[in-house]
Every structure is written in C-alpha cells, then in structure tokens.
Design an enzyme around this catalytic site. Structure first.
Site, mmCIF file in Angstrom:
data_model
loop_
_atom_site.group_PDB
_atom_site.id
_atom_site.type_symbol
_atom_site.label_atom_id
_atom_site.label_comp_id
_atom_site.label_asym_id
_atom_site.label_seq_id
_atom_site.Cartn_x
_atom_site.Cartn_y
_atom_site.Cartn_z
ATOM 1 N N SER A 100 2.392 1.708 -2.889
ATOM 2 C CA SER A 100 1.447 0.618 -3.116
ATOM 3 C C SER A 100 0.158 1.096 -3.782
ATOM 4 O O SER A 100 0.181 1.603 -4.896
ATOM 5 C CB SER A 100 1.171 -0.092 -1.783
ATOM 6 O OG SER A 100 0.461 -1.273 -1.951
ATOM 7 N N ASP A 240 -2.257 -3.857 -7.915
ATOM 8 C CA ASP A 240 -2.202 -2.486 -7.422
ATOM 9 C C ASP A 240 -0.941 -1.833 -7.971
ATOM 10 O O ASP A 240 -0.246 -2.411 -8.810
ATOM 11 C CB ASP A 240 -2.244 -2.451 -5.890
ATOM 12 C CG ASP A 240 -1.078 -3.207 -5.254
ATOM 13 O OD1 ASP A 240 -0.483 -4.064 -5.936
ATOM 14 O OD2 ASP A 240 -0.781 -2.945 -4.073
ATOM 15 N N ASP A 242 2.120 -1.250 -7.016
ATOM 16 C CA ASP A 242 3.424 -1.911 -6.972
ATOM 17 C C ASP A 242 3.322 -3.404 -7.217
ATOM 18 O O ASP A 242 4.309 -4.132 -7.104
ATOM 19 C CB ASP A 242 4.138 -1.626 -5.650
ATOM 20 C CG ASP A 242 3.489 -2.301 -4.452
ATOM 21 O OD1 ASP A 242 2.276 -2.587 -4.508
ATOM 22 O OD2 ASP A 242 4.193 -2.535 -3.448
ATOM 23 N N ASP A 244 1.977 -6.040 -5.737
ATOM 24 C CA ASP A 244 2.073 -7.140 -4.774
ATOM 25 C C ASP A 244 0.694 -7.670 -4.393
ATOM 26 O O ASP A 244 0.580 -8.588 -3.579
ATOM 27 C CB ASP A 244 2.871 -6.742 -3.524
ATOM 28 C CG ASP A 244 2.259 -5.584 -2.745
ATOM 29 O OD1 ASP A 244 1.244 -5.015 -3.191
ATOM 30 O OD2 ASP A 244 2.822 -5.239 -1.681
#
Length: 446
Positions: A100, A240, A242, A244
């Site tokens: 993340s 960010d 990833d 999400d």
C-alpha cells in the site's frame, strides 16, 4: 505465536520476514484451501511496482501450481482492480502483492474471496494453519496434476472500462494533475481520466521499483499541491501505491482529506435519493466537522472502529451506500467491494463538473475542527482500557467537549504506543486535553 495475518494481509520487509519461502507457502495453502470444492482452483495475482514484487509473485504462483491451482498473472494492477476482477473472472480467489502506502522495502500479500471482498478472519486462520504445517513432499502433486501459470496481460483494460462506465458524466475541460505515486495506477489512472475527457497532467508516473510512495502519493501531497498551482489546474488527485486511496488538492493548492471527499460525495448521493437512510459510515478518527455537516444537510454519520474492514462490515450489515476513512479509503458500496482510488476520483470530479463549482467551494461545505494527536510509548499496551485513571480522565474531557468535539484513546496496532487524539473548537483546547491525558497514560503505563 503471533498471528501471521494482520489487519491487511501478511506484511513485512521483502526478502526478510516476507520472503519467497513464505510466499510459496501462502500460495500453496491458498490453493489447498480453495481447492477443497474445485479440483483446479483459479487464483488471480496482481501486484504493485515494488522491486520485490516479481520475486514474490513468482514464488506465490509456484506455490499455487504445486497444489494443483492455476495462477493467472495480471501483472501491475491496482488492488481494487483485483477485487473487481476476482468476481468478474469468477476466480476462486484473488491475491494482491503490495504494501500500500509503505516504502518500497516493505511488501505484503493479501487475499480476496470470489465475491471480491477481503477474506474473513476465520478463512485467514485456516490458510495460516495450512502454512504452518510441514510440507510432505512424498505426497505432493506431480505430473499432469500440477497447475499452470497463465499470463493475463489485458485485465487492466477491463478495469479501466469498468471505472469509466461508473462515471456519472464526462469531465470535459477539467484540468487535472494526477499523482500516481509511482505505483500500480501509473498507466491506468491517466488513461481513465483521458477517456472521460479531462486534460491530464500526470506526475510520479514513472515507477522504477524503488520510487513507489517516495515523496509522492496520498501520504506526501506537497509536490502535488505545488504542481496544481504552478500549472493552474482545477484539481489535483493523489493515489497511494496500490491505488485504493484517494486524496485531493483544490485549485488553490489546499489539500482535502477523505472526510471532505466523503461529504461531497454523500451530499451528491443524498440529492439524488441514492444514499441509503441518508447515512455515511465513518470511523472514530473522522473529524467532528463531518458529522456536523452531514447533520446540517439532513443526513447522519455512523462511526466504526479504525480500519476499512470495520467500515465495510457496517455497510454490509445495513446495506449502507457509502463509507470510508479520513485517509482516503472510500467505499462505494453499490459499485465496489473495497476502497477504490479511481472510483472515488471519478465520483468526486463528476460532482465538480455537474455542480459547476470549484473544489475549494465544495471543500468549504465542511468546517474542520482542530485536532491534536499524541503518541505515548508504553511498556505494555495490552489491557489499558481497564485502567481507571485513564478511563476517568477520558470520560471527563469527553463530557466537557460534548457535541463540540471528541476524545479518542486507543492502542497502536503495530507498536507499543497509546494514541491520544482530541478534536475541539480550538487548537489550544485540543492541545490542553491531549497533554493532560497523555500525562496520565505516561504515569500509569510508561
């Protein structure tokens, strides 16, 4: 023995705690678990742009194939895309290799069920139990029973089309600076916005394996703020690593957090009669100003513990439409099974265009109350809730603030820390309250 799975999968330093051996065992365990009801389970794998991603991807796929599963390799793709595609491809499970918003040295492995939702704790525990069992190589599958690795290079296009189809209107003429965090959305995010007609200026969209989240993305907005003002953009958007999460910057370079974005989207849904019970699901970390703004417009907030999984649980329990976190994890319950940075982006920008207002005007709908956060290092964070002195001073200030603020004391999930947060009508007031509570915590636990 510590639980292998944390709040968002298995996390650790890549090639340290999270090494190829563990990735292999996780892949094998997942294939054995999901292979209980189907002979050759289909498991899709996506990753972000970290240097260690291909190493862990290869090991994970090897483990899946060793237990008879088929590993479908999506390559670099956002976490919400894996959630969406797991259900769309009717896969037995989906896996994301990402840490993340963490620095590139870290990595993680998290799973999605066939439904596109993250796995419940009970299923993670069963997979962990398989991981911890010794492998008997005398009984492992051989010959034609071994699974296959299947490249799926075009799945990103399906996700792009999905997000575009969920947009309520075109973004023609909107000038957008898109901070891709040198992560999984580096190609996908600009493509989505261009298909919707926006004029896109991408930044931090050239990943090299080690620059993900490095001074960019939703946890480092400074460069985005500067760029928006420099080029005279209408808005800046940051994901960010990833993708999400979604945070925004208005035309003046001022940052908007997840609370402000949720309010804008919630009011939009309320106007259209599409916000279930006029409820927005938030966490205890959300600003008091969000609850007040929702109330002023005829809605209300429901608060959960910190973590998007708790937000989602509350949404599913009551069928609520929208929920999320101050950090930018925002879930559109009718359209997604997890936080989706680009879904949030197109919904926010669509509202901007439909209302023909600036983002600074929409951001001003919520008055942010001052907030102070103090972290207190302690000997042992366990059982702090039963400490009478901490409970009493927390109760005292909670009553003192009433509806004009809130006090939150909680243990860190990863460190020996007690976090003390206060929101109130003035910064001096919140500073005073957190200092007083922190002093009691130190006296009792440090």
């Amino acid at each position: 023995m510590a639980r292998l799975f944390g709040t968002d999968g298995v996390r650790g330093i890549a090639n340290g705690y999270l090494n190829a051996e563990l990735a292999y065992k996780l892949g094998r365990a997942a294939a054995l678990y999901f292979g209980r009801e189907v002979k050759s389970p289909t498991i899709i794998i996506g990753r972000d742009t970290r240097l260690s991603g291909t190493m862990l991807e290869s090991a994970l796929a090897a483990g899946i194939c060793s237990a008879g599963g088929n590993a479908h390799m999506l390559g670099v793709i956002p976490t919400p895309a894996v959630s969406y595609l797991t259900e769309k491809m009717d896969a037995n499970a989906g896996v994301v290799i990402s840490a993340s918003h963490n620095p590139f040295e870290d990595n993680g492995i998290k799973f999605f069920a066939n439904s596109g939702f993250k796995l419940p704790d009970a299923v993670e525990d069963e997979i962990e139990a398989i991981v911890r069992q010794p492998i008997d190589y005398d009984t492992t599958l051989t010959g034609s029973s071994v699974g296959r690795v299947i490249p799926e290079p075009d799945m990103g296009e399906k996700y792009i089309r999905h997000i575009v189809s969920c947009a309520d209107n075109k973004l023609n003429g909107l000038k957008v600076v898109m901070d891709c965090a040198n992560g999984a959305n580096s190609e996908i995010a600009p493509a989505i916005l261009r298909l919707l007609g926006a004029h896109v200026i991408p930044i931090f969209h050239e990943p090299n394996g080690i620059n993900i989240n490095n001074g960019c993305g939703s946890t480092h907005l400074e460069a985005l703020q500067k760029k928006v003002v420099e080029v005279g953009a209408d808005v800046g958007i940051a994901n960010d690593g990833d993708a999400d999460r979604c945070l925004a910057v208005d035309e003046n370079g001022k940052a908007l957090d997840g609370d402000q974005i949720m309010l804008i989207c919630a009011l939009d849904l309320m106007r259209e009669g599409r916000l279930k019970d006029n409820v927005l699901v938030t966490t205890v970390m959300s600003n008091v100003g969000l609850a007040k703004a929702m109330k002023e417009h005829g809605g209300r907030t429901v608060r959960t513990a910190v973590g998007d999984r708790y937000v989602l649980e509350e949404m599913l329990k009551h069928g609520y439409t929208l929920g999320g976190e101050q950090s930018g994890h925002i879930i559109f319950g009718d359209l997604a099974r997890t936080g989706d940075g680009m879904m949030t982006c197109v919904k926010l920008l669509g509202s901007l265009v439909r209302q023909n207002r600036t983002l600074s005007q929409l951001g001003a709908l919520m008055v942010k109350y001052p907030q102070t956060l103090v972290n207190v290092r302690v000997r042992d964070k366990n059982g702090w809730e039963e400490n009478d002195a901490i409970r009493e001073i927390t109760r005292k200030f909670t009553e003192e603030l009433g509806d004009d603020g809130q006090v939150l004391v909680r243990a860190s999930g990863t460190e020996p820390l007690i976090r003390v947060m206060a929101q109130g009508p003035s910064q001096s007031e919140t500073d005073r309250i957190t200092d007083a509570i922190a002093e009691v915590v130190r006296k009792e636990l440090a």
